[in-house]
Design a protein around this motif. Sequence first.
Motif, PDB file in Angstrom:
ATOM      1  N   THR A  42       0.859  -1.169   0.000  1.00  0.00           N
ATOM      2  CA  THR A  42       0.000   0.000   0.000  1.00  0.00           C
ATOM      3  C   THR A  42       0.901   1.225   0.000  1.00  0.00           C
ATOM      4  OG1 THR A  42      -0.229  -0.166   2.409  1.00  0.00           O
ATOM      5  CG2 THR A  42      -2.052  -0.995   1.072  1.00  0.00           C
ATOM      6  N   HIS A  52      -4.916   8.796   1.209  1.00  0.00           N
ATOM      7  CA  HIS A  52      -5.530   7.475   1.173  1.00  0.00           C
ATOM      8  C   HIS A  52      -4.473   6.485   0.709  1.00  0.00           C
ATOM      9  CE1 HIS A  52      -6.219   9.321  -2.788  1.00  0.00           C
ATOM     10  NE2 HIS A  52      -6.147   8.107  -3.275  1.00  0.00           N
ATOM     11  N   ILE A  83      -8.247   2.589  -0.096  1.00  0.00           N
ATOM     12  CA  ILE A  83      -8.845   2.520   1.242  1.00  0.00           C
ATOM     13  C   ILE A  83      -8.341   3.730   2.019  1.00  0.00           C
ATOM     14  CG2 ILE A  83      -9.096   0.007   1.271  1.00  0.00           C
ATOM     15  CD1 ILE A  83      -6.563  -0.150   2.997  1.00  0.00           C
ATOM     16  N   GLY A  84      -9.029   4.045   3.124  1.00  0.00           N
ATOM     17  CA  GLY A  84      -8.605   5.139   3.987  1.00  0.00           C
ATOM     18  C   GLY A  84      -7.328   4.780   4.733  1.00  0.00           C
ATOM     19  N   ASP A  86      -6.653   4.542   7.813  1.00  0.00           N
ATOM     20  CA  ASP A  86      -6.820   3.647   8.957  1.00  0.00           C
ATOM     21  C   ASP A  86      -7.750   2.480   8.665  1.00  0.00           C
ATOM     22  OD1 ASP A  86      -5.152   5.214  10.605  1.00  0.00           O
ATOM     23  OD2 ASP A  86      -6.812   6.582  11.019  1.00  0.00           O
ATOM     24  N   ASP A  87      -8.100   2.301   7.407  1.00  0.00           N
ATOM     25  CA  ASP A  87      -9.040   1.248   7.033  1.00  0.00           C
ATOM     26  C   ASP A  87      -8.328  -0.067   6.753  1.00  0.00           C
ATOM     27  OD1 ASP A  87     -11.070   3.084   7.245  1.00  0.00           O
ATOM     28  OD2 ASP A  87     -11.225   3.438   5.093  1.00  0.00           O
ATOM     29  N   VAL A  88      -9.113  -1.125   6.729  1.00  0.00           N
ATOM     30  CA  VAL A  88      -8.643  -2.460   6.373  1.00  0.00           C
ATOM     31  C   VAL A  88      -9.318  -2.830   5.055  1.00  0.00           C
ATOM     32  CG1 VAL A  88      -8.655  -4.885   7.071  1.00  0.00           C
ATOM     33  CG2 VAL A  88      -8.387  -3.093   8.790  1.00  0.00           C
ATOM     34  N   PRO A  90     -11.487  -4.655   2.769  1.00  0.00           N
ATOM     35  CA  PRO A  90     -12.540  -5.666   2.896  1.00  0.00           C
ATOM     36  C   PRO A  90     -12.268  -6.836   1.940  1.00  0.00           C
ATOM     37  CG  PRO A  90     -13.483  -3.466   2.613  1.00  0.00           C
ATOM     38  CD  PRO A  90     -12.007  -3.370   2.319  1.00  0.00           C
ATOM     39  N   ASP A  93     -13.431  -6.679  -1.605  1.00  0.00           N
ATOM     40  CA  ASP A  93     -12.807  -5.697  -2.503  1.00  0.00           C
ATOM     41  C   ASP A  93     -11.479  -6.166  -3.098  1.00  0.00           C
ATOM     42  OD1 ASP A  93     -14.957  -4.125  -1.893  1.00  0.00           O
ATOM     43  OD2 ASP A  93     -13.842  -2.694  -0.658  1.00  0.00           O
TER      44      ASP A  93
END
Length: 118
Positions: A42, A52, A83-84, A86-88, A90, A93
């Motif tokens: 990422t 992001h 993704i954001g 702090d996001d994981v 999904p 996705d």
Amino acid sequence: MIEIADIREWRTHDVVDRGGRTIGALEAVYVDTSTDEPAMATVQVGLPTRRHLVFVPLTGALVGPGYIKVAYDRSHVKKCPSIGMDDVLPAEDEAAIFAHYSLPYKPGANGERQLARR
């Protein structure tokens, strides 16, 4: 091949495209759950107030002094589903990320994820 122990040391270093243009900073490494080998990274992109994370495959990546060069153009990477900060990711996705890079998506026999963050 990039060893996972080595690439973790490059967190926050620049990720550049095949032409040497900066894409963003390396945030995390995702491994292929079937091989436990580094598969995707990422990368932090965007304005300082609207950052992001986008995914980029590590196949064909080269490590240089202070950067990781990936085999894709910056514009293509930045258009990847994101993704954001702090996001994981999904599980549902994952397939879209592989499709963005025209890569085969192979979830586990029981629907397990193909990617795991390390």
